[in-house]
Design a protein around this motif. Sequence first.
Motif, mmCIF file in Angstrom:
data_model
loop_
_atom_site.group_PDB
_atom_site.id
_atom_site.type_symbol
_atom_site.label_atom_id
_atom_site.label_comp_id
_atom_site.label_asym_id
_atom_site.label_seq_id
_atom_site.Cartn_x
_atom_site.Cartn_y
_atom_site.Cartn_z
ATOM 1 N N GLY A 66 0.813 -1.213 0.000
ATOM 2 C CA GLY A 66 0.000 0.000 0.000
ATOM 3 C C GLY A 66 0.844 1.259 0.000
ATOM 4 O O GLY A 66 0.516 2.247 -0.669
ATOM 5 N N THR A 67 1.945 1.227 0.741
ATOM 6 C CA THR A 67 2.847 2.383 0.772
ATOM 7 C C THR A 67 3.434 2.659 -0.611
ATOM 8 O O THR A 67 3.481 3.814 -1.064
ATOM 9 C CB THR A 67 3.985 2.138 1.784
ATOM 10 N N ILE A 68 3.855 1.616 -1.293
ATOM 11 C CA ILE A 68 4.419 1.787 -2.638
ATOM 12 C C ILE A 68 3.345 2.280 -3.610
ATOM 13 O O ILE A 68 3.603 3.165 -4.444
ATOM 14 C CB ILE A 68 5.042 0.465 -3.113
ATOM 15 N N LEU A 69 2.130 1.740 -3.513
ATOM 16 C CA LEU A 69 1.026 2.218 -4.353
ATOM 17 C C LEU A 69 0.757 3.698 -4.102
ATOM 18 O O LEU A 69 0.529 4.470 -5.041
ATOM 19 C CB LEU A 69 -0.239 1.411 -4.072
ATOM 20 N N PHE A 70 0.770 4.092 -2.830
ATOM 21 C CA PHE A 70 0.542 5.489 -2.461
ATOM 22 C C PHE A 70 1.567 6.392 -3.130
ATOM 23 O O PHE A 70 1.230 7.441 -3.690
ATOM 24 C CB PHE A 70 0.597 5.637 -0.941
ATOM 25 N N LEU A 71 2.825 6.000 -3.087
ATOM 26 C CA LEU A 71 3.887 6.807 -3.684
ATOM 27 C C LEU A 71 3.721 6.899 -5.202
ATOM 28 O O LEU A 71 3.965 7.951 -5.800
ATOM 29 C CB LEU A 71 5.245 6.213 -3.331
ATOM 30 N N LEU A 72 3.314 5.804 -5.829
ATOM 31 C CA LEU A 72 3.109 5.818 -7.280
ATOM 32 C C LEU A 72 1.938 6.723 -7.669
ATOM 33 O O LEU A 72 2.034 7.532 -8.589
ATOM 34 C CB LEU A 72 2.851 4.398 -7.781
ATOM 35 N N ILE A 73 0.816 6.596 -6.939
ATOM 36 C CA ILE A 73 -0.384 7.365 -7.275
ATOM 37 C C ILE A 73 -0.175 8.852 -7.027
ATOM 38 O O ILE A 73 -0.693 9.703 -7.751
ATOM 39 C CB ILE A 73 -1.597 6.826 -6.496
ATOM 40 N N THR A 74 0.598 9.192 -5.997
ATOM 41 C CA THR A 74 0.858 10.605 -5.695
ATOM 42 C C THR A 74 2.104 11.131 -6.406
ATOM 43 O O THR A 74 2.571 12.239 -6.107
ATOM 44 C CB THR A 74 1.019 10.824 -4.181
ATOM 45 N N LYS A 75 2.639 10.363 -7.332
ATOM 46 C CA LYS A 75 3.782 10.780 -8.156
ATOM 47 C C LYS A 75 5.004 11.170 -7.313
ATOM 48 O O LYS A 75 5.732 12.107 -7.630
ATOM 49 C CB LYS A 75 3.395 11.941 -9.071
ATOM 50 N N ASN A 76 5.206 10.461 -6.201
ATOM 51 C CA ASN A 76 6.379 10.691 -5.352
ATOM 52 C C ASN A 76 6.407 12.077 -4.711
ATOM 53 O O ASN A 76 7.476 12.550 -4.321
ATOM 54 C CB ASN A 76 7.675 10.486 -6.138
ATOM 55 N N LYS A 77 5.259 12.733 -4.598
ATOM 56 C CA LYS A 77 5.242 14.099 -4.072
ATOM 57 C C LYS A 77 4.783 14.192 -2.612
ATOM 58 O O LYS A 77 4.973 15.225 -1.972
ATOM 59 C CB LYS A 77 4.336 14.977 -4.943
ATOM 60 N N VAL A 78 4.165 13.144 -2.087
ATOM 61 C CA VAL A 78 3.649 13.177 -0.713
ATOM 62 C C VAL A 78 4.251 12.014 0.067
ATOM 63 O O VAL A 78 3.869 10.859 -0.145
ATOM 64 C CB VAL A 78 2.110 13.081 -0.676
ATOM 65 N N PRO A 79 5.198 12.258 0.957
ATOM 66 C CA PRO A 79 5.780 11.171 1.751
ATOM 67 C C PRO A 79 4.770 10.626 2.749
ATOM 68 O O PRO A 79 4.131 11.377 3.483
ATOM 69 C CB PRO A 79 6.953 11.854 2.469
ATOM 70 N N SER A 80 4.606 9.317 2.755
ATOM 71 C CA SER A 80 3.648 8.718 3.689
ATOM 72 C C SER A 80 3.867 7.222 3.776
ATOM 73 O O SER A 80 4.225 6.578 2.789
ATOM 74 C CB SER A 80 2.205 8.990 3.250
ATOM 75 N N TYR A 81 3.647 6.691 4.979
ATOM 76 C CA TYR A 81 3.605 5.236 5.174
ATOM 77 C C TYR A 81 2.167 4.859 5.502
ATOM 78 O O TYR A 81 1.505 5.545 6.284
ATOM 79 C CB TYR A 81 4.537 4.798 6.314
ATOM 80 N N LEU A 82 1.684 3.771 4.916
ATOM 81 C CA LEU A 82 0.319 3.316 5.186
ATOM 82 C C LEU A 82 0.345 2.180 6.196
ATOM 83 O O LEU A 82 0.851 1.087 5.909
ATOM 84 C CB LEU A 82 -0.368 2.855 3.894
ATOM 85 N N GLY A 83 -0.195 2.455 7.388
ATOM 86 C CA GLY A 83 -0.298 1.434 8.421
ATOM 87 C C GLY A 83 -1.754 1.070 8.664
ATOM 88 O O GLY A 83 -2.663 1.594 8.020
ATOM 89 N N SER A 84 -1.994 0.173 9.600
ATOM 90 C CA SER A 84 -3.357 -0.286 9.887
ATOM 91 C C SER A 84 -4.219 0.835 10.456
ATOM 92 O O SER A 84 -3.757 1.636 11.267
ATOM 93 C CB SER A 84 -3.325 -1.437 10.892
ATOM 94 N N SER A 85 -5.478 0.868 10.032
ATOM 95 C CA SER A 85 -6.402 1.912 10.474
ATOM 96 C C SER A 85 -7.207 1.463 11.691
ATOM 97 O O SER A 85 -7.903 0.449 11.646
ATOM 98 C CB SER A 85 -7.362 2.275 9.335
ATOM 99 N N PHE A 86 -7.140 2.239 12.771
ATOM 100 C CA PHE A 86 -7.913 1.943 13.972
ATOM 101 C C PHE A 86 -9.397 2.231 13.791
ATOM 102 O O PHE A 86 -10.228 1.721 14.526
ATOM 103 C CB PHE A 86 -7.380 2.772 15.143
ATOM 104 N N ALA A 87 -9.736 3.049 12.811
ATOM 105 C CA ALA A 87 -11.131 3.445 12.620
ATOM 106 C C ALA A 87 -12.020 2.250 12.297
ATOM 107 O O ALA A 87 -13.228 2.289 12.519
ATOM 108 C CB ALA A 87 -11.224 4.486 11.507
ATOM 109 N N PHE A 88 -11.428 1.176 11.788
ATOM 110 C CA PHE A 88 -12.214 0.013 11.373
ATOM 111 C C PHE A 88 -12.433 -1.016 12.484
ATOM 112 O O PHE A 88 -13.168 -1.989 12.282
ATOM 113 C CB PHE A 88 -11.516 -0.701 10.203
ATOM 114 N N ILE A 89 -11.769 -0.859 13.616
ATOM 115 C CA ILE A 89 -11.755 -1.950 14.597
ATOM 116 C C ILE A 89 -13.150 -2.366 15.038
ATOM 117 O O ILE A 89 -13.500 -3.559 15.008
ATOM 118 C CB ILE A 89 -10.899 -1.553 15.825
ATOM 119 N N THR A 90 -13.974 -1.411 15.450
ATOM 120 C CA THR A 90 -15.305 -1.755 15.951
ATOM 121 C C THR A 90 -16.171 -2.448 14.899
ATOM 122 O O THR A 90 -16.737 -3.514 15.171
ATOM 123 C CB THR A 90 -16.014 -0.505 16.497
ATOM 124 N N PRO A 91 -16.316 -1.898 13.674
ATOM 125 C CA PRO A 91 -17.135 -2.620 12.690
ATOM 126 C C PRO A 91 -16.549 -3.976 12.306
ATOM 127 O O PRO A 91 -17.303 -4.923 12.047
ATOM 128 C CB PRO A 91 -17.186 -1.665 11.491
#
Length: 453
Positions: A66-91
């Motif tokens: 996901g991190t590599i996809l993020f970098l490709l889609i944003t054309k290497n302009k937005v540094p970010s790592y994609l980790g697990s989302s806590f927002a989904f835990i309850t559902p």
Amino acid sequence: MPLWKLHGNGRSVAPDSIVAPEERLAWPLTIGIGAQHVVAMFGATFLVPLLTGFPPSTTLLFSGVGTILFLLITKNKVPSYLGSSFAFITPIVAATASTGPSGALGGVLVVGVLLALIGLLVNVVGTRWISLLMPPVVMGAIVALIGFNLAPTAYQNFQQGPVTAVVTLLAVVLCTALFKGFLGRIAVLVGVAIGYVTAVVRGEVDFSAVGEAAWIGLPDFTTPTFHPELLPMFLPVILVLIAENVGHVTSVGLLTNRNLDHMVGRTLTADGVATALSAGFGGSPTTTYGENIGVMSATRVYSTAAYWVAGIFAILLSMSPKVGAVINSIPAGVLGGVTFILYGLIGIIGVRMWVDAGVDFAKPKNQFTAGVALVIGIADVTWASGGIELKGIALGTIGALGIYHLMNLLGKVTGTDSSGSDQPTPRVAPTTVPEPGEVTEPHYPPDPENPRA
């Protein structure tokens, strides 16, 4: 032309300078910083599969992908790592209880696809509609109620190993208070490690699965199934993901002295695609990670090269089933201690949104919006009708949106609404990159690649 330009001598960063996204340090340093990003997200990212029952190795694999996809889609302009989302835990927990993990994965996949479509919409129409739909009081309430809704889960784990839980909690608190810089930023990981050692000493850890697991092998994959009756539990999460994503882009823009608002559509699409892909194979949902913003701020290195390294490192690490087995052996007491802090912090992030935006709680519409939503979330109110069940987070989100917009409309119609905007002051970037907590005069330099900025 190389993808990244070498910053200075490649070995150091001046106190008044940063390594920009299109720059890099020498490769040995870049590799070390990339590995550091994986460590920074490690503790929080693995808590989601531990709490939801999803395979940790699969989660780590698609965190890297996901991190590599993020970098490709944003054309290497937005540094970010994609980790697990806590927002989904309850559902996820609720869906797993009724349909098993595959049903929960189906709900996550649908949310990922919808988020990607919203990103495409934002590319066309811009982001103003987001702030109109979710002014700060609504956005903060939704984020806060997610954290506080998870409190009973933290307490249940706490009760299964209270001594270990207290040691873990204190370890995180003391590490955060005593250490600054990188060690302080991975306090959660340090606390989990200390709690785990405590659990081993107390005989609370079962190592049988660790001994049987292979050193090298592919993660476990699971196919999602789709149950329309579960969607009402998952759909409110989209609002939280939008808030997290916009917040990440805003923070990176401020720290790199750039207007990145025009990238929000791409970052939302990237998050959505990564989440949908992960769910399609049995991994946890993904999101941009605040822990990694902390690492960037501490190191002053915003190079996307470091994130490519981090993504590749995570993928390689996921190819060891033994690593996944060790993570799965973490006992409930450790999870209880660390989630007391993490779930509380999620709630406080919502409160901080109110503070940062200057939400006026003298206005009844803001009082009622936040108050009712939080009570619904904390009490985990459930409403069922016609085979559809809405629980705390979904109901709280609906309550926050409904109460705010109803009272706002009636106030304008009757003339009883007080004057002034409920939107935050337009975001601006500083002229220099600030130290954490430093306030500078706002200004945006011209951006030739973004005429609208």
